[in-house]
Enzyme design. Structure first.
Site, short mmCIF file in Angstrom:
data_model
loop_
_atom_site.label_atom_id
_atom_site.label_comp_id
_atom_site.label_asym_id
_atom_site.label_seq_id
_atom_site.Cartn_x
_atom_site.Cartn_y
_atom_site.Cartn_z
N LYS A 60 58.52 -23.80 6.71
CA LYS A 60 59.06 -25.01 7.75
C LYS A 60 60.21 -25.41 7.85
O LYS A 60 60.60 -26.40 7.78
CB LYS A 60 58.16 -26.19 7.06
CG LYS A 60 56.49 -25.83 6.97
CD LYS A 60 56.15 -25.39 8.32
CE LYS A 60 55.88 -26.29 9.48
NZ LYS A 60 55.33 -26.03 10.83
N HIS A 121 59.15 -15.12 4.38
CA HIS A 121 59.38 -16.30 3.55
C HIS A 121 59.86 -16.02 2.29
O HIS A 121 60.23 -16.88 1.37
CB HIS A 121 58.26 -17.29 3.64
CG HIS A 121 57.96 -18.00 4.89
ND1 HIS A 121 59.06 -18.51 5.79
CD2 HIS A 121 56.75 -18.56 5.50
CE1 HIS A 121 58.51 -18.99 6.76
NE2 HIS A 121 57.05 -19.03 6.66
N SER A 151 57.87 -31.73 6.29
CA SER A 151 57.47 -30.88 7.07
C SER A 151 56.39 -29.76 6.48
O SER A 151 55.16 -29.57 6.72
CB SER A 151 58.33 -29.88 7.82
OG SER A 151 57.86 -29.10 9.02
#
Length: 308
Positions: A60, A121, A151
């Site tokens: 995010k 990620h 987020s």
């Protein structure tokens, strides 16, 4: 990829079984969802081609935005070409091993010819060594901790495969302790920052992208050794604005059905602003977080901004 392949992929998600919130399992000290941890040897062994491009972020932090910018740059700003398939199919998510029949990132990559754009990620120490050995170009995007956490919190609420986030006041402590999927935000941003010059990493800041998107698009263009005319750059800036992307069905994740993403809780693309954290933190929470942040980031001159 063809429209038929795209439809088949979406339909496969609808048919997916055993969708549930995957628990976290540590891999070399980093908490990863069980479907990633259980397939770690295969992920770790992935061998990229030297022409592959890696887009790395903490979850995010502007991942989808960057993926769309890169795809448009590589296709001369052609919006139609970049709507050929959903984001997850155009830019495979390296470590995802979702429940079948959803194809894993490695499955998608095995069917694509280089050069490929790959998303991860993973913190830098878990990225397969082949990316560094083959000197693959990398783009890393970092977002200020407070907005990133907000987020991520809303994403964890709506994504029914992510661990249950729990209440906001408890989530703050999970974030500070690095007890979320993909681990500590602090270690993540510091790891890529430390290696940015030795490993050919273009280090971008979400706040800079919001403040002056054209400047940052041009930085990405140069990193990719491209030279596009001004009108194409202008078109890419417009096509990757938050509002346009939020309405783009190939980028806004509305192709993921409700059993996985519950859009009644939160849209995937929620606000896309800098400073929304101020609508979530109490004054006391902000003070506590800032004091902890100063301790963890002491000696690291990474120019994060919580407002622009």
């Amino acid at each position: 990829m063809s429209g038929e392949e795209s439809i088949s992929y979406t339909e496969s998600i609808h048919r997916a079984k055993n969708i549930y919130r995957f628990p976290l399992i540590p891999v070399r000290g980093i908490p990863l969802m069980s479907h990633i941890a259980n397939n770690w040897d295969e992920i770790c062994a992935f061998q990229p081609h030297p022409s592959d491009l890696l887009i790395a972020t903490y979850p995010k932090a502007g991942t989808t935005w960057t993926q769309e910018i890169v795809d448009l740059l590589l296709h001369n700003g052609d919006a139609d070409v970049c709507r050929r398939a959903p984001t997850v199919q155009r830019v495979p998510f390296l470590e995802i091993f979702a429940p079948q029949p959803i194809p894993s990132g490695l499955e998608l990559l095995s069917k694509m010819d280089p050069p490929r754009v790959i998303k991860t990620h993973l913190p830098i120490q878990l990225v397969p060594k082949g990316f560094w050995e083959n000197k693959c170009k990398t783009i890393y995007v970092a977002r200020n901790a407070k907005d990133n956490m907000v987020s991520y919190f809303h994403f964890d609420r709506m994504n029914q495969t992510q661990p249950e986030p729990g209440p906001w006041d408890g989530y703050i402590h999970k974030f500070m302790k690095g007890e979320l999927g993909w681990g500590s935000w602090y270690d993540h941003v510091k790891g890529y920052w430390k290696e940015r010059q030795t490993r050919n990493i273009l280090y971008l800041f979400y706040e800079d992208m919001k403040e002056n998107p054209r400047r940052e698009v041009e930085r990405v263009m140069r990193h990719l050794d491209l030279l596009l005319p001004d009108d194409v750059i202008s078109r890419i800036v417009e096509l990757t604005s938050f509002q346009v992307m939020k309405e783009n069905p190939m980028a806004n994740y509305t192709f993921i059905p409700k059993p996985i993403f519950d859009f009644s809780i939160s849209p995937f693309m929620r606000k896309g602003v800098v400073g929304d954290w101020s609508n979530h933190f109490t004054a006391e929470q902000s003070k506590m977080f800032d004091e902890d942040y100063e301790r963890k980031m002491e000696g690291w001159n990474i120019p994060f901004r919580t407002q622009i």
